[in-house]
Design an enzyme around this catalytic site. Structure first.
Site, PDB file in Angstrom:
ATOM      1  N   ARG A  92       0.851  -1.202   0.000  1.00  0.00           N
ATOM      2  CA  ARG A  92       0.000   0.000   0.000  1.00  0.00           C
ATOM      3  C   ARG A  92       0.878   1.240   0.000  1.00  0.00           C
ATOM      4  NH1 ARG A  92      -3.305  -3.707   2.560  1.00  0.00           N
ATOM      5  NH2 ARG A  92      -5.091  -4.095   1.201  1.00  0.00           N
ATOM      6  N   ASP A 105      -0.219  -6.517  -3.496  1.00  0.00           N
ATOM      7  CA  ASP A 105      -1.626  -6.214  -3.216  1.00  0.00           C
ATOM      8  C   ASP A 105      -2.170  -5.424  -4.394  1.00  0.00           C
ATOM      9  OD1 ASP A 105      -4.136  -5.642  -1.778  1.00  0.00           O
ATOM     10  OD2 ASP A 105      -3.010  -6.350  -0.040  1.00  0.00           O
ATOM     11  N   HIS A 162      -6.926  -9.487  -3.861  1.00  0.00           N
ATOM     12  CA  HIS A 162      -5.897  -8.462  -3.657  1.00  0.00           C
ATOM     13  C   HIS A 162      -4.853  -8.460  -4.776  1.00  0.00           C
ATOM     14  CE1 HIS A 162      -7.014  -7.064   0.389  1.00  0.00           C
ATOM     15  NE2 HIS A 162      -7.420  -8.305   0.619  1.00  0.00           N
ATOM     16  N   GLU A 208      -9.925 -12.375   1.806  1.00  0.00           N
ATOM     17  CA  GLU A 208     -10.819 -11.362   1.246  1.00  0.00           C
ATOM     18  C   GLU A 208     -10.942 -11.446  -0.277  1.00  0.00           C
ATOM     19  OE1 GLU A 208     -10.481  -7.808   4.474  1.00  0.00           O
ATOM     20  OE2 GLU A 208      -8.873  -7.875   3.008  1.00  0.00           O
ATOM     21  N   TRP A 219      -6.552 -14.501  11.487  1.00  0.00           N
ATOM     22  CA  TRP A 219      -6.682 -13.040  11.667  1.00  0.00           C
ATOM     23  C   TRP A 219      -8.092 -12.622  12.021  1.00  0.00           C
ATOM     24  CZ3 TRP A 219      -9.278  -9.386   8.463  1.00  0.00           C
ATOM     25  CH2 TRP A 219      -9.852  -9.901   7.300  1.00  0.00           C
ATOM     26  N   TYR A 224      -3.789  -6.223  15.501  1.00  0.00           N
ATOM     27  CA  TYR A 224      -3.782  -5.398  14.291  1.00  0.00           C
ATOM     28  C   TYR A 224      -3.300  -3.994  14.643  1.00  0.00           C
ATOM     29  CZ  TYR A 224      -5.244  -8.336  10.492  1.00  0.00           C
ATOM     30  OH  TYR A 224      -5.244  -9.275   9.495  1.00  0.00           O
ATOM     31  N   GLU A 280      -2.260   1.099   4.584  1.00  0.00           N
ATOM     32  CA  GLU A 280      -3.088   2.012   3.775  1.00  0.00           C
ATOM     33  C   GLU A 280      -2.917   3.457   4.258  1.00  0.00           C
ATOM     34  OE1 GLU A 280      -4.152  -0.869   4.988  1.00  0.00           O
ATOM     35  OE2 GLU A 280      -5.691  -1.794   3.727  1.00  0.00           O
TER      36      GLU A 280
END
Ligand code: ACM
Length: 635
Positions: free
Chosen positions: A173, A202, A276, A353, A419, A444, A492
């Site tokens: 990111r 990513d 991703h 994801e 996670w 996190y 990010e």
């Protein structure tokens, strides 16, 4: 303190190294400030003075000599000479590093004896010596004296609770240079972390050179340079230059691996597929089930999280297509080169994801499902993961992935990085698979560490105290399968290494102690006091950290439809909270918070500062009443 200095200078005058009985000289008792807390510390109630420059003795071992050289330049900044000699035992005023075959020293463990007869650091393997050195460095004062170092006489026996003590750095990111990653390694090893997980790919960038697939870095490593709140950027115009990014050449990777290895850190590379993967697809669009023109994401929103139990989806297809043979040919090339570059036994394949809304519509996916007899898209993802595992295993490596790789059936040899809480890890261990725990709710470290009104905005919060409550080994789980844990720094919202430091420290200290120290030694009050002492070390080292432990915690409610009630507390003990509603900046002489506050009807802001001993210690916090209203549920 002055008295102590006097005693120490006397000690210096009277000989090379002396032990000062506390009772006689009234020296301040030693206050254990070590992080992570060792397994056992036995003090003698004395201080030992080591003259500088410090002489280091080692047996004839190359690794020890290398560590001794590093230590010598740290301890003796006043000279360029390395003060390393061959030796077989400590002599007064020297430090002896010794590899021993003492079976009572576990893997990575060490024994450190500080006595008037000298300092002896012994371990069965060089890693133990390295960790002992980290402890020793924390015994020395923050500011090194030019004349002597004064440390407590003691014996420390120490070894880690878990073998996997990791930090994850997302270099996709935002990109961090080789020098910055080395610096991150330097900081993490001070707290005995031994694994750096690099999230190398990513949607926003592919960061590792793959020689057989040059477009991955010619195209995939670059995006439009944007600043602000990542995820909310305006979509780039077609002609905006793609100037932000970068990647590690294979030589860079080799250099990083070498650097890490010298510090007993393994690097775990992550290639995140099939989701991703926009950077890969922008480079090689033939990897997508959905033909189209793709570009590396520059931080504009493209994933939708509807909530309410609905599956998230992409407004464009950022997945590598499991129904295409060229996807696996691509991955074979990638993992061939990755496996050659990283000596660590695992490769991380991501797996998290994966938006499937384009798979639902894809004719190729439908025909794969028909051919294989798959009933749902979990099975499609599992098919993909199992094929990736075969590729990774064929390169002589084990595969690890995020806990979504459990969906539809886990690949036969895969390890799971849990996670979404601990449940994925618990299930994987139940199935006999190895597990690394890194649950969002404790580990996190991209989350805010204090209130949103003052922290750079992220969608969730993880305070230091909560991170310290992380317990990687749930009851009833086979401990031999839980390799350890790690904290994850997604970037990010992290544009610079300074901010990466701010996000990592002090929560990294909490995770380090959780992973290294015996569970029964955990004590929040004691730990938080030690953390404050380490702030001084970070200040001296020029490393940024979050002071969020000093910020008040808000609990906002309404008394009636117009009246807001604010309860305040602090994460650590011994602070007073001072406040104003009149727009002026409170200080230690302003009213002290002692009971829930009723917000005056016409107030526009609640301003707060925390103090200790009448001195401001926290940041000035400005809480708009509009925000309080929102939190109280008042329209
Ligand atoms: C993850 O946080 N998506 C692994």
């Amino acid at each position: 303190m002055k008295k102590l200095l006097l005693i120490l200078s006397l000690a210096l005058l009277t000989g090379n190294i002396t032990a000062q009985p506390l009772a006689r000289k009234k020296a301040a008792p030693w206050n254990n400030q070590l992080i992570p807390q060792p397994v056992s510390v036995k003090t003698e109630g004395r201080w030992v003075t080591v003259p500088v420059p410090v002489v280091i003795l080692t047996s004839n071992n190359e690794e020890l000599k290398k560590m001794a050289a590093g230590l010598s330049s740290k301890l003796n900044p006043q000279t360029d000479k390395l003060l390393i000699k061959d030796g077989s035992e400590a002599t007064p005023g020297t430090l002896f590093l010794s590899l021993s075959d003492d079976p009572s020293l576990p893997n990575e463990g060490y024994r450190l004896k500080v006595t008037a007869a000298g300092i002896t650091l012994s371990a069965r393997e060089p890693a133990g010596i390295f960790y002992g050195i980290q402890t020793l460095l924390q015994l020395f004062p923050v500011q090194m004296d030019n004349k002597a170092l004064v440390i407590p006489a003691l014996t420390i026996e120490d070894y880690p609770r878990f073998a996997w003590r990791g930090l994850m750095l997302d270099v996709s990111r935002h990109f961090f240079t080789v020098a910055q990653v080395k610096d991150y390694i330097d900081q993490m090893v001070k707290y005995k972390f031994n694994l750096l997980h690099l999230h190398l790919t990513d949607d926003q960038g592919w960061r590792i050179q793959i020689k057989s697939l040059p477009k991955l870095t010619d195209i995939g490593a670059w995006r439009v340079d944007k600043t602000g709140t990542f995820g909310r950027f305006s979509p780039p115009a077609a002609d905006e230059p793609r100037t932000y990014g970068g990647f590690y050449t294979q030589e860079d990777i080799k250099e990083l691996v070498r650097y890490a290895k010298d510090r007993f850190v393994n690097i775990l590379p992550e290639i995140d597929v099939p989701g991703h993967s926009l950077a890969a697809i922008a480079s090689y669009p033939e990897l997508s089930c959905t033909p189209g023109n793709y570009a590396v994401n520059s931080g504009e929103s493209f994933m939708i999280w509807p909530g309410g139990g609905q599956h998230f989806y992409g407004t464009l297809d950022n997945t590598i297509c499991p129904a295409l043979e060229q996807s696996f040919e691509f991955l074979d090339k990638v993992f061939t080169e990755v496996a050659e570059l990283f000596p660590f036994e695992y490769i991380h394949m991501g797996g998290d994801e994966t938006a499937r809304n384009f798979w639902e519509k894809s004719e190729q996916i439908k025909s794969l499902m028909q051919k294989q007899g798959f009933k749902n898209l979990d099975e499609v993802q599992s098919y993909f993961v199992k094929r990736v595992e075969k590729i990774i295993n064929s390169k002589g490596k084990k595969m690890i992935g995020w806990d979504e790789i459990l969906d539809g059936g886990l690949a036969p040899n895969a390890a799971v990085m849990s996670w979404r809480g601990m449940k994925g890890g618990i299930e994987a261990a139940r199935q006999g698979h190895e597990v690394v725990m890194s649950p969002t709710d404790f580990a996190y470290i991209d989350y805010m560490q204090g209130d949103a009104v003052i922290e750079p905005p992220v969608y969730s919060t993880l305070r230091l105290k909560k991170a310290y409550q992380f317990e990687p080994l749930p009851e009833g789980v086979d401990p031999s399968l839980v390799k350890g844990g790690q904290a994850n720094l997604w970037t990010e919202q992290v544009y610079t290494m300074r901010h990466a430091q701010y996000m990592t420290w002090p929560r990294g200290m909490a995770i380090a102690e959780v992973l290294w120290s015996p569970k029964e030694k955990r004590n929040w009050t004691d730990f938080s006091a030690r953390v404050e002492k380490h702030f001084e070390r970070l200040d001296a080292a020029g490393v940024k950290y979050a002071p969020s432990i000093y910020d008040p915690i808000f609990e906002v409610s309404k008394k009636d439809s117009n009246t807001i009630v604010v309860k305040l507390s602090t994460e650590i003990e011994g602070l007073s909270i001072h406040y104003s509603f009149d727009n002026s900046f409170p200080d230690a002489y302003y009213p002290v918070y002692s009971e829930p506050l009723i917000v005056p009807k016409d107030a526009v802001a609640l301003k707060l500062i925390t103090c200790r001993d009448k001195q401001p210690i926290g940041r000035m916090l400005v809480m708009p009443v509009t925000e309080l209203k929102k939190r109280a549920g008042i329209k």
